[in-house]
Design an enzyme around this catalytic site. Sequence first.
Site, mmCIF file in Angstrom:
data_model
loop_
_atom_site.group_PDB
_atom_site.id
_atom_site.type_symbol
_atom_site.label_atom_id
_atom_site.label_comp_id
_atom_site.label_asym_id
_atom_site.label_seq_id
_atom_site.Cartn_x
_atom_site.Cartn_y
_atom_site.Cartn_z
ATOM 1 C CB CYS A 112 -5.948 73.818 -0.955
ATOM 2 S SG CYS A 112 -6.656 74.515 0.523
ATOM 3 C CB CYS A 171 -2.523 70.421 1.688
ATOM 4 S SG CYS A 171 -2.181 68.677 2.001
ATOM 5 C CB CYS A 210 -10.606 76.146 2.502
ATOM 6 S SG CYS A 210 -10.959 75.673 4.194
#
Length: 140
Positions: free
Chosen positions: A88, A14, A92
Site C-alpha cells: 500500500c 493492504c 500508512c
Amino acid sequence: MAESSGKPSVLFVCVHNAGRSQMAAAWLTHLAGDRVEVRSAGSAPGDAVNPAAVEAMAEVGIDISAETPKILTIDAVRESDVCITMGCGDTCPVFPGKRYLDWKLDDPAGQGVEAVRPVRDAIKVLVEGLIAEIAPRTGP
C-alpha cells in the site's frame, strides 16, 4: 506492548483489506491464538473479502467468510505494536516507536484460487516467523 492487554498487537494493511491482509490476520489468529491482538485494515477498503481468498483459506480449515474490509484509521496504527503493510506504499501513517514491516506479496485481486494459494502459503511462512519473534510459545 499494547497497554490494554499486555499482548503484542499487529495491524495488517493492504489497499483493499480484501485479500492479503485478511489472510494474514486469519493466519495470525489461527496460529497464535490469544497470544497476539490482531487487526487488519485497508487504505481504500473493498466491498467484500476476495472470494478466492475465502476459498483458499477454507482449504486449510480457516473460515474468513464473515470478515469485512475495514478502513485504515490513525487509531488502529497508534494502538498496534507492529504494522505490516502489503503493497500500500506510503498510505500508512507512521508513528515513532512503532515497528513497520513491508511484506512484498503479489496482489491476488481479481484472480482465481490457483493464484491465491501461493500468496496464502507465503503469508503463513511470514506469520510463523513473526509469531516466533513477538509471541513465542513459552513452557511445555
